[in-house]
Design an enzyme around this catalytic site. Structure first.
Site, PDB file in Angstrom:
ATOM      1  N   GLU A  19      21.807  44.219  45.847  1.00 58.13           N
ATOM      2  CA  GLU A  19      22.564  43.041  45.444  1.00 58.13           C
ATOM      3  C   GLU A  19      23.313  42.481  46.667  1.00 58.13           C
ATOM      4  O   GLU A  19      22.813  41.610  47.346  1.00 58.13           O
ATOM      5  CB  GLU A  19      23.506  43.397  44.294  1.00 58.13           C
ATOM      6  CG  GLU A  19      23.888  42.184  43.474  1.00 58.13           C
ATOM      7  CD  GLU A  19      24.261  42.533  42.031  1.00 58.13           C
ATOM      8  OE1 GLU A  19      24.777  41.650  41.377  1.00 58.13           O
ATOM      9  OE2 GLU A  19      24.039  43.663  41.565  1.00 58.13           O
ATOM     10  N   GLU A  70      33.246  50.065  40.466  1.00 58.01           N
ATOM     11  CA  GLU A  70      32.894  48.850  39.730  1.00 58.01           C
ATOM     12  C   GLU A  70      33.381  48.929  38.282  1.00 58.01           C
ATOM     13  O   GLU A  70      33.798  47.930  37.707  1.00 58.01           O
ATOM     14  CB  GLU A  70      31.367  48.693  39.746  1.00 58.01           C
ATOM     15  CG  GLU A  70      30.865  47.480  38.993  1.00 58.01           C
ATOM     16  CD  GLU A  70      29.377  47.230  39.209  1.00 58.01           C
ATOM     17  OE1 GLU A  70      28.659  48.194  39.548  1.00 58.01           O
ATOM     18  OE2 GLU A  70      28.938  46.086  39.037  1.00 58.01           O
TER      19      GLU A  70
HETATM   20  C1  BGC Z   1      27.931  42.028  40.178  1.00 55.19           C
HETATM   21  C2  BGC Z   1      29.332  41.625  39.832  1.00 55.19           C
HETATM   22  C3  BGC Z   1      29.260  40.211  39.393  1.00 55.19           C
HETATM   23  C4  BGC Z   1      28.525  40.262  38.098  1.00 55.19           C
HETATM   24  C5  BGC Z   1      28.489  38.984  37.348  1.00 55.19           C
HETATM   25  C6  BGC Z   1      27.160  42.031  38.908  1.00 55.19           C
HETATM   26  O1  BGC Z   1      25.862  42.461  39.059  1.00 55.19           O
HETATM   27  O2  BGC Z   1      27.868  43.204  40.869  1.00 55.19           O
HETATM   28  O3  BGC Z   1      30.320  42.079  40.573  1.00 55.19           O
HETATM   29  O4  BGC Z   1      30.430  39.504  39.383  1.00 55.19           O
HETATM   30  O5  BGC Z   1      27.223  40.795  38.261  1.00 55.19           O
HETATM   31  O6  BGC Z   1      28.450  39.244  36.062  1.00 55.19           O
END
Ligand code: BGC
Length: 886
Positions: A469, A737
């Protein structure tokens, strides 16, 4: 009387002696050098000269501001004739104090202009006529000779994807991951290097290696959505000044190229480097390149070239493993002690063709092998194939990893701590803040926040640094913008990112969820898209920088107008695509909140901030219009979502009530009631947050603001789930997270390095230690110092290297005394709140300065401000103060 000292810390566009400025009207800042209390600048004079000699004679042949009566010493805009590309300008400044005494002139500084017009470039994009998914790395070279004495030389260079460049065998500059990430279809940054010392008389050579990184690695979890499948390309122009003519070396079809030893390289999966393919001497003169092919010219697709805008990516820490273990025969685990971001430098001795494999991970399996499941499709593995030539050293250059552990296989000898060096690198903005207190759990989490921040500053603010990501997610960034701006000087970093966001903005007005826009394209979601408004506002609050507002203004306005256009039936209830889905809501909350009210709350907040910022840059009619729109949204919001019987908003969760209270949506007079609902909920949850990304930023500040500071503190130091302390107690060394990253399955969305829940840092600095910017006089020109002690906390302190100088607060309390030391930078003011009843007596440096509700100290130094009975509020100027309240 002695006048002020000569001004110090001269900066042009926040940098000292920068090369490569392409801002037409650069801005200057300095610090007033006056230790005396209440020091102010009443005037300044700034000289800009075309040479050091002229400046030395106190002449500004380019621009002499003359004596300007002003208390501004930050971001003074250049106001002379047009500046020339590639030219160096010299400047200095002097200041006057309250008694109209002048300082001497500062030590001279300079800045250098970069390329200002397309006509300044004669270089061409060059590469190999070959595409690929991903394309294979190439290296390019050019030999040239210099016959005259070298006075000075500059290299302006960029590439797609990333480049590393050498002159005469020596790497140029310390920057990594150059040219950095921008919306490549729109523009690419170039870097400027002083390469004078790399060159010599006679034969010279320049050589560059190209790799894929953000450009052509394939980004995203959907199997890699690349911007491009190549070709990789280089663009460079070197100016060498000699007593005779200027000599230019530019990329053109006279360069030669071949494949590099980086046989594979992508951002997520890592690098394979075959040292047997090295060609010694390839980046030096007198190398036989007859077997190399000719570079071809590659069409310039019209992307803009811009000088480096944010801080470059640099190594800020070199780490040795804290433990090395053989976890299986021949398999070694290196533990770097904390979750870090960068890569490792390998130092190894091996026979020709032996292959060293290095796998990176945040986590371990049982048996201490690396667990990579939470990296999803990112392979995060580097390979080095030895050439068999004594000690070999290797850095992978075209990747980075988020890891604590490295598992190494293929070594022929038992490794030791010299085998791997962990290199921490990130966009190297200056670190500015420090915080500590008597509660260790908070100090530990504070460290995690900082690590989370630097782990996610790689040209853009990223969500995470390890899995497939690493994107510029907007919601994460806006939530963390304030905390990050305490920790580091983020002005240039965010200014650059705002340009990326606006480069990608759709003509319809919407911005995208991630920027540069890739992987997740389309209208951004509530609270995510609003970063386009919130981030400039935070930069303004922390650095007093109006230019980011001016530059972003049309983009912010278009976003607000987009939301307005999507509002259903003029009810000011905006919905993203249809009226059933309202985006990510309070992402990853323990107790989810209804998403629709969140979208309207953010629509209100952005509209209100836009109106405020319109006023700040003199757009009066917009200021009125957006204030008015905000007022209508507020009415609609309360009609639809506020339960007038319970004074709680739809959903009744912490976040459902926090956002309206934080944004000023609550009808006047009901704020305390809404706050009580929040506090009751926190108590009911056993002093735990149940918030997600959005609510977490506000929970502690609002509890403290509305009379529940002790509850805020007890929630802050909580160690059971869900809490920040729970992360620390369960081994987190950065910010997770999820509140429960430890128990959720790793395969899905479970990074150990996401800064969003670290937005609590703002409360450490701004409430516990008590340092806050005053948005009415931004940039800490006027600060608010309001420490909030709590039962169980003996002391707290914080310091902040503001643009005016060091601002610090340190307090401690005993049963009988509250002591607070503060340091206020010159030419600034502070509103200081003592957390005691106004019956109390305050002693400063041995003198009683407040007694019987009156200031008794020097009225020039201590000014009483209106305050409630349970606080004493006074205004002070610069200087060091030692207060004691008995
Ligand atoms: C990310 C987040 C992001 C989110 C949005 C995720 O996959 O890692 O931090 O804001 O998607 O919903």
């Amino acid at each position: 009387m002695v006048g002020p000292g000569t001004p110090i810390a001269l900066k042009c566009e926040y940098q000292s002696n920068p090369l490569g400025i392409d801002v037409e009207y650069p801005r200057f800042s300095w610090m007033v050098n006056d230790e005396s209390r209440g020091a102010v600048q009443t005037a300044y004079q700034l000289l800009v000269a075309s040479s050091a000699d002229i400046l030395e004679k106190d002449r500004g042949d380019v621009w002499d501001s003359e004596k300007i009566f002003s208390d501004q010493n930050h971001l003074i805009t250049y106001d002379g004739p047009a500046l020339a590309s590639g030219r160096r300008y010299f400047w200095k400044v002097r200041t006057w104090n309250r008694d109209d005494q002048a300082s001497g002139y500062s030590v001279p500084s300079y800045w250098e202009m970069a390329m200002l017009t397309p006509g300044d470039w004669s270089a061409k994009w060059i590469g190999k006529d070959e595409k690929g998914r991903p394309p294979r790395s190439i290296m390019l070279r050019k030999e040239f000779s210099i016959d005259e004495d070298i006075q000075d030389a500059r290299l302006y260079i960029t590439g797609l994807g990333n480049y590393i460049v050498y002159i005469n065998g020596r790497k140029v500059g310390e920057d990594l991951l150059t040219p950095g990430w921008t919306d490549y279809p729109t523009k690419v940054q170039y870097q400027t290097y002083d390469v004078t010392s790399h060159l010599k008389n006679g034969k010279n050579a320049i050589g560059a290696v190209l790799g894929n990184m953000w450009w052509s690695s394939g980004l995203g979890w959907r199997g890699g959505v690349a911007y491009s499948d190549g070709p990789l390309r280089l663009f460079a122009q070197m100016k060498i000044r000699t007593p005779g003519e200027e000599q230019w070396i530019v990329t053109d079809d006279s360069w030669k190229l071949t494949y590099s030893p980086f046989v594979e390289n992508t951002i997520y999966h890592g690098v394979t480097y075959d040292a047997r393919l090295e060609q010694p001497g390839w980046n030096e003169g007198d190398f036989d390149d007859t077997s190399w092919e000719k570079a071809i010219l590659i069409e310039d697709e019209g992307r803009r070239l811009v000088a480096q805008q944010g801080p470059p990516i640099r190594i800020t820490e070199r780490k040795k493993a804290v433990a090395i273990r053989e976890v299986k025969p021949g398999v070694y685990l290196f533990d770097f002690g904390v979750n870090m971001v960068g890569y490792v430098r390998l130092r190894v001795e091996g026979s020709k063709g032996s292959r060293i494999k290095m796998r990176f991970a945040e986590l371990l399996n049982e048996g201490d092998t690396v667990a990579q499941e939470n990296l999803r499709s990112a392979i995060a593995t580097d390979y080095y194939i030895c050439k068999g030539d004594g000690i070999e050293e290797f850095e992978p250059f075209f990747t980075y990893h988020g890891f604590r552990y490295v598992q190494v296989e293929g070594l022929e000898k038992v490794p030791d701590e010299s085998t791997l060096t962990g290199l921490v690198f990130h966009s190297a903005a200056d670190a500015t803040g420090e915080f500590s207190c008597s509660a260790d759990i908070l100090n530990a989490f504070y460290g995690n926040i900082f690590r989370g921040q630097i782990g996610n500053m790689h040209s853009v603010p990223t969500d995470c640094p390890q899995r497939d990501e690493r994107l510029g997610w907007m919601g994460d960034a806006q939530i963390f913008a304030a905390t990050s701006s305490y920790n580091m000087n983020m002005a240039n970093f965010y200014k650059k990112w705002m340009r990326d966001i606006i480069d990608c903005q759709d003509p319809e007005g919407f911005v995208h969820d991630v920027n540069p826009a890739i992987v997740v394209k389309g209208p951004s979601k509530p609270a995510w898209g609003d970063a386009v408004v919130v981030v400039p506002w935070e930069v303004y609050r922390f650095y007093g920088d109006k230019r980011i507002i001016e530059e972003s203004y049309e983009g912010m306005k278009a976003w607000v107008e987009y939301m307005r256009a999507k509002s259903v039936n003029d009810l000011y209830i905006w919905s993203n695509e249809d009226s059933t889905w309202f985006g990510y809501g309070d992402w990853i909350a323990v107790e989810p909140s209804p998403a629709q009210p969140i979208s309207v709350a953010y629509y209100y907040y952005s509209t209100k901030l836009l109106g405020k910022m319109a006023g700040i840059i003199g757009k009066e009619s917009d200021a009125i219009a957006y204030d008015d729109l905000a007022a209508r949204i507020k009415i609609a919001f309360n009609e639809k979502y506020l339960n007038r019987e319970t004074n709680s908003y739809e959903g009744g969760t912490q976040t459902a009530n926090l956002l309206p209270l934080a944004f000023g949506l609550v009808p006047e007079g009901l704020e305390d009631e809404v706050a009580r609902n929040i506090a009751d909920n926190v108590l009911e949850k056993g002093k735990h947050p149940t918030t997600g990304f959005l609510g977490t930023k506000y929970i502690l500040p609002l509890l403290s603001d509305y009379g529940y500071h002790q509850l805020a503190y007890e929630t802050a130091i909580q160690t059971t789930y869900p809490s920040w302390g729970y992360m620390v107690e369960n081994g987190a060394t950065s910010v997770w997270e999820l509140w429960n990253s430890d128990t959720e399955p790793p395969e899905g969305m479970n990074s150990r390095n996401h800064f969003a829940l670290g937005s609590v840092g703002e409360w450490y600095y701004g409430y516990l230690a008590g340092i806050r910017p005053d948005p009415e006089v931004p940039g800490f020109k006027r600060s608010i110092i309001r420490p909030l002690p709590a039962a169980g906390l003996e002391w707290a302190k914080a310091s902040l290297e503001t643009i005016y100088g060091l601002l610090s607060v340190s307090w401690n309390q005993t049963d009988s005394q509250f002591k607070i030391d503060v340091s206020i930078p010159p030419n600034t003011f502070s509103e200081i709140h003592f957390p005691v009843s106004n019956e109390k007596k305050i002693i400063e440096s041995g003198q009683v300065i407040f007694e019987n509700k009156e200031v008794t100290g020097d009225p020039d130094q201590f000014k009483r401000l209106n305050s409630p009975d349970d606080e004493i509020v006074i205004e002070i100027g610069s200087g060091d103060y030692y207060f004691i309240v008995e």
